[in-house]
Design an enzyme around this catalytic site. Structure first.
Site, PDB file in Angstrom:
ATOM      1  CB  CYS A  88      -0.945  -0.006   1.193  1.00 56.30           C
ATOM      2  SG  CYS A  88      -2.154  -1.334   1.085  1.00 56.30           S
ATOM      3  CG  HIS A 345      -6.686   1.480  -0.300  1.00 58.22           C
ATOM      4  ND1 HIS A 345      -5.518   2.080  -0.729  1.00 58.22           N
ATOM      5  CD2 HIS A 345      -6.290   0.449   0.513  1.00 58.22           C
ATOM      6  CE1 HIS A 345      -4.479   1.442  -0.211  1.00 58.22           C
ATOM      7  NE2 HIS A 345      -4.923   0.449   0.533  1.00 58.22           N
TER       8      HIS A 345
END
Lengths: 401, 484
Positions: A88, A345
């Protein structure tokens, strides 16, 4: 200690696509959407870019492994383009590559672009992938919510809290993100939610309910960076947003296999934060930071991150959250753009999306959600799992300030 | 000459018990006659158990009760072994972390394979670990679905201080087809019950019992305990009657809360008998399966000092009731539940990587740092202790017998499992080391930080395409074993 990169690199321009279920777009379309905005903002010609870093974490079914897809999609002028992937923190890694190249003098102008086109994978949530030939033999088939959910059980045990109290603080975080996201035209989720409905949501991974989890989105974000001198040479006379720090800290396996970590916080965040504060010259983050964009993949992650960043005292994060310390009108606004929770996201884009919001706020361009004259912003990514992760922290501010 | 005999014995019954009433309730629309079998419970494997995992648990219990026992031979007997051509006995031996210098043998083919393997071991005299386990699957809504159970037993035999001396064995082999399971079929085909009883079992068994008694010059009344397995309680009584054996000598057929556990059943019954037997008692065991396998034993003084930590009685009394018939069918892969897109991921195992890490995965061997004492899994080149990080200082450290506590946990409804939610978390071991493990044998809501756990060998993952089961160790509640 190395000199660091403080004020050695300025942001010429940034762009961000609308995040969401972009059934209308290919990954290339999303790349073009953020790049188009960044290029116009930087007011340069595409051929002036010397090198590019391309962040793409997991969506290989659209774009493949190399950086060629970025070079092709933007018809770049046969320059060096590097693909980076670090869970991430991928988008932040792309920025780190571009910023370090400029700070080193190896490039005058560099591009960082992150993208993820997750919705074409057919999964709700992140796709299932192998963890490697050996790990598949023994590691649990953990998901992201299940892994981060363990922050809650460990935090509760460490501070002797009741789960109801913790759930209430977690619900406040999700409620805040929905409030903030509702004012963001590029956010994936723009619906306001009551705390009651958040608490009543179906369980995904105990104690995380559906609304404790961020959205999985398609999207892209982009930054064009240059040295301050180059910016001036290009005719930029006004305020410049500069990079004060970019730090990265990775687990070395001790959280996963050694009892020196109790599971209630992210060790790498604490280490990266200390390094970032030192590089940026920050001694009191609570007073010196005006906004933070943190990795709220799950509500509990944002809560422990407030402590890891030194914005709450250990064990007091849940109280501060409930008292509104990190609300839009609180002491330090957290995830004023809706965060991962509501902005969305798309893995490879998220780090750059956070920087985009910081950049937008610092330039007073954030419209309905604009904070009052912010000067310092911090962005934070936590890739992987709490017991095995990649943490990236960037600090941005006005050049010379 | 030294006496050959049983040195130790242990049974393993899975924790879950399906209420027979639940099977009847689901199927009485199709077959109201099932109601006559609705009493009691049967043992069922949970999603990550099979005959091999049950066998490992039985084997561990058996070995734990005989410190210093070292087997030359490991035998695994089952009609439901997970692999048709990969020695299940070798997997068993590696899961028990036994050295490679031994002979392994798989026994299969019929319901007498467990007793046959034991007789082989006793006649052979070499130190042997014999494990029998079965997870038989019955046709949906059949009577067999109610009468069968899942279970395992392990017997250590040899000449060193046996608790029961082997006297003699006698086998008859008759191709009387009371039931059969064709090659590759999942379930049995059964013949008419009264014909099986009248023309088969009550003719085959008495003859074999009389023959074995004659070999030892015993009278029928000499046997203090008579185990008749492979037939139901009523048929066992009829056989005993025909052999002039008093009903009070008959061992419990364990049908009330267990069910008939196939090739393991005679050994589980024997275990139950030995756990309560006194020195100097005579035992007759007869297993009816395509003929009859019989043997005689006599307990020694050593049985008084021998003690099992997990007796059959304790296990029978500590089961967890389950009433979910559909889940039971899913566990035995008799219904195909839609587990969603996540379950579509290809699970092919890199056998080269498995071979490289076999000791770690199957035997659960981690590392111990000789520089700082930190225990860790997996064992790496460098110590994981952030204060140490020494290279080349790690030696093998077995984890399978360790206990620990839950450090963090979740119940994950998104993760793929055939028994949602997937329960996993970090386990902190009592003498050091932390491992993120799956939890097994916990019900939703039972986990908490600090819960004591132990390790069990379970199915880690199934590859439905290639039928390769991966096995690893999971954390199970310590309290269950304590209760047992």
């Amino acid at each position: 200690m190395a000199q660091g990169i403080r004020d050695k690199v300025a942001i010429l321009g940034m762009g961000c696509s609308r995040f969401g279920e972009r059934w209308d777009c290919s990954a290339e379309d999303l790349i073009a959407e953020s790049f188009h905005e960044a290029l116009a903002d930087a007011n340069i010609d595409r051929d002036q870019i010397d090198a590019a870093w391309f962040g793409l974490a997991m969506d290989e079914q659209n774009l493949g492994k190399s950086a060629l897809s970025l070079s092709h999609a933007l018809r770049l002028p046969n320059i060096a383009v590097t693909r980076v992937e670090n869970l991430c923190a991928t988008g932040s890694e792309a920025l780190r590559g571009a910023v370090h190249a400029v700070a080193a003098g190896a490039a005058d102008i560099a591009l960082a672009l992150g993208v993820e086109k997750l919705k074409d994978t057919g999964y709700g949530g992140l796709p299932e992938r192998s963890r490697g030939t050996f790990n598949d033999l023994w590691q649990p088939g953990a998901t992201a919510p299940g892994s981060f959910a363990q922050f809650a059980s460990a935090y509760m045990a460490r501070y002797d809290l009741k789960m109801d109290t913790l759930k209430e603080a977690m619900a406040h975080i999700s409620w805040k993100s929905h409030e903030n996201g509702s004012k963001n035209p590029k956010a994936h989720l723009r619906r306001r939610l009551s705390k009651e409905s958040i608490l009543a949501a179906p369980m995904v991974a105990y104690p995380l309910g559906l609304f404790d989890c961020c959205g999985v989105s398609d999207g892209s974000a982009c930054a064009i960076v240059a040295s301050p001198e180059m910016a001036r040479r290009l005719g930029r006379t006004g305020d410049l947003v500069s990079v004060k720090s970019i730090q990265l800290s990775l687990s070395n396996g001790s959280e996963m296999s050694h009892n020196s970590w109790d599971g209630s916080f992210a060790r790498t965040t604490r280490i990266a934060a200390q390094k970032a504060y030192r590089e940026a010259g920050i001694s009191d983050p609570l007073r010196e930071l005006d906004l933070v964009e943190v990795h709220d993949c799950f509500s509990i992650t944002e809560l422990v991150t407030m402590e890891d960043l030194g914005l709450s005292r250990p064990g007091q994060g849940y109280r501060d959250v409930l008292e509104g310390k990190f609300d839009a009108d609180g002491e330090v606004a957290s995830n004023i753009d809706g965060g991962l929770k509501c902005f969305g996201h798309p893995i490879g884009a998220s780090g750059l999306r956070m920087v985009y919001e910081a950049y937008t706020q610092l330039l007073n361009r954030a419209g309905d959600r604009q904070l009052v004259r912010p000067k310092r912003a911090l962005t934070h990514n936590l890739g992987g799992f709490p017991n095995n992760n990649v943490c990236s922290i960037s600090i941005l501010g006005m050049l010379g300030d | 000459m030294l006496d050959t005999g049983i040195i130790s014995i242990a049974a393993y019954l899975p924790r879950l018990r399906l209420a027979r009433q639940a099977i009847v309730n689901a199927n009485k629309w199709a077959n109201p006659a099932l109601a006559s079998l609705a009493k009691g419970h049967r043992t069922i494997c949970t999603h990550d158990e099979d005959s091999l995992t049950m066998g490992v648990e039985a084997g561990r219990n058996c070995m734990a009760a005989t410190p210093g026992f070292s087997a030359d031979l490991v035998q695994f007997a089952s009609t439901t072994a997970p692999f048709a051509d990969r020695a299940n006995a070798v997997i068993l031996a590696e899961a028990l972390a036994l050295p490679a210098d031994l002979r392994c043998a798989d026994f299969a083919g019929f319901q007498g394979c467990g007793v046959t393997a034991l007789i082989d071991a006793l006649e052979n005299g070499r130190p042997t670990l014999t494990v029998a386990a079965d997870k038989r699957v019955a046709r949906v809504a059949s009577a067999q679905e109610l009468t069968l159970g899942h279970g395992a037993a392990a017997v250590a035999t040899g000449t060193r201080n046996p608790i029961a001396r082997f006297v003699v064995a006698h086998c008859t082999s008759v191709d009387f087809v009371d039931h059969y399971r064709a090659a590759k079929a999942q379930t049995d085909y059964l013949l008419e019950e009264r014909w099986v009883r009248d023309e088969g079992h009550i003719k085959l068994a008495p003859a074999a019992i009389k023959a074995v008694l004659q070999k030892a010059a015993w009278q029928a009344g000499d046997a203090d305990h008579v185990i008749i397995a492979g037939v139901g309680r009523n048929v066992a009584r009829q056989i005993a009657d025909l052999c002039a054996i008093a009903p009070d000598r008959l061992a419990d057929t364990l049908d009330a809360s267990c069910g008939e556990t196939g090739s393991a059943h005679a050994l589980i019954m024997l275990c139950h008998v030995l756990e309560r037997a006194a020195p100097g008692q005579k035992i007759l065991l007869a297993n009816v399966a395509q003929g009859c396998q019989t043997l005689l034993l006599e307990t020694t003084d050593a049985i008084a000092a021998w003690k099992s930590d997990h007796t059959v009685r304790q296990q029978l009394d500590s089961g967890v009731e389950d009433e979910n018939y559909l889940r039971f069918l899913s566990f035995s892969e008799q219904i195909d539940v839609d587990w969603g897109v996540r379950a579509e991921r290809d699970n092919r195992t890199a056998l080269s990587a498995f071979n490289r890490h076999r000791k770690a995965v199957t035997g659960f061997i981690g590392g111990l740092c000789t520089a700082c004492g930190a225990r860790q899994f997996p064992k790496g080149q460098y110590c994981v202790n952030p204060e140490c990080r020494q290279s080349d200082a790690l030696v093998d450290e077995p984890f399978q017998h360790k206990t620990g506590t839950v450090k963090s946990y979740t119940e994950d409804w998104l993760a793929v499992t055939t028994n949602p939610p997937l329960r996993y978390g970090n386990v902190s071991f009592d003498d050091g080391g932390v491992i993120m493990m799956e939890f097994s044998d916990f019900e939703p809501g039972q986990l908490a930080v600090g819960t004591p756990v132990r390790c069990v060998f379970r199915i880690k993952d199934r590859d439905p395409r290639r039928r390769f089961h991966r096995y690893f160790w999971k954390a199970a509640p310590l309290s269950m074993m304590k209760a047992r």
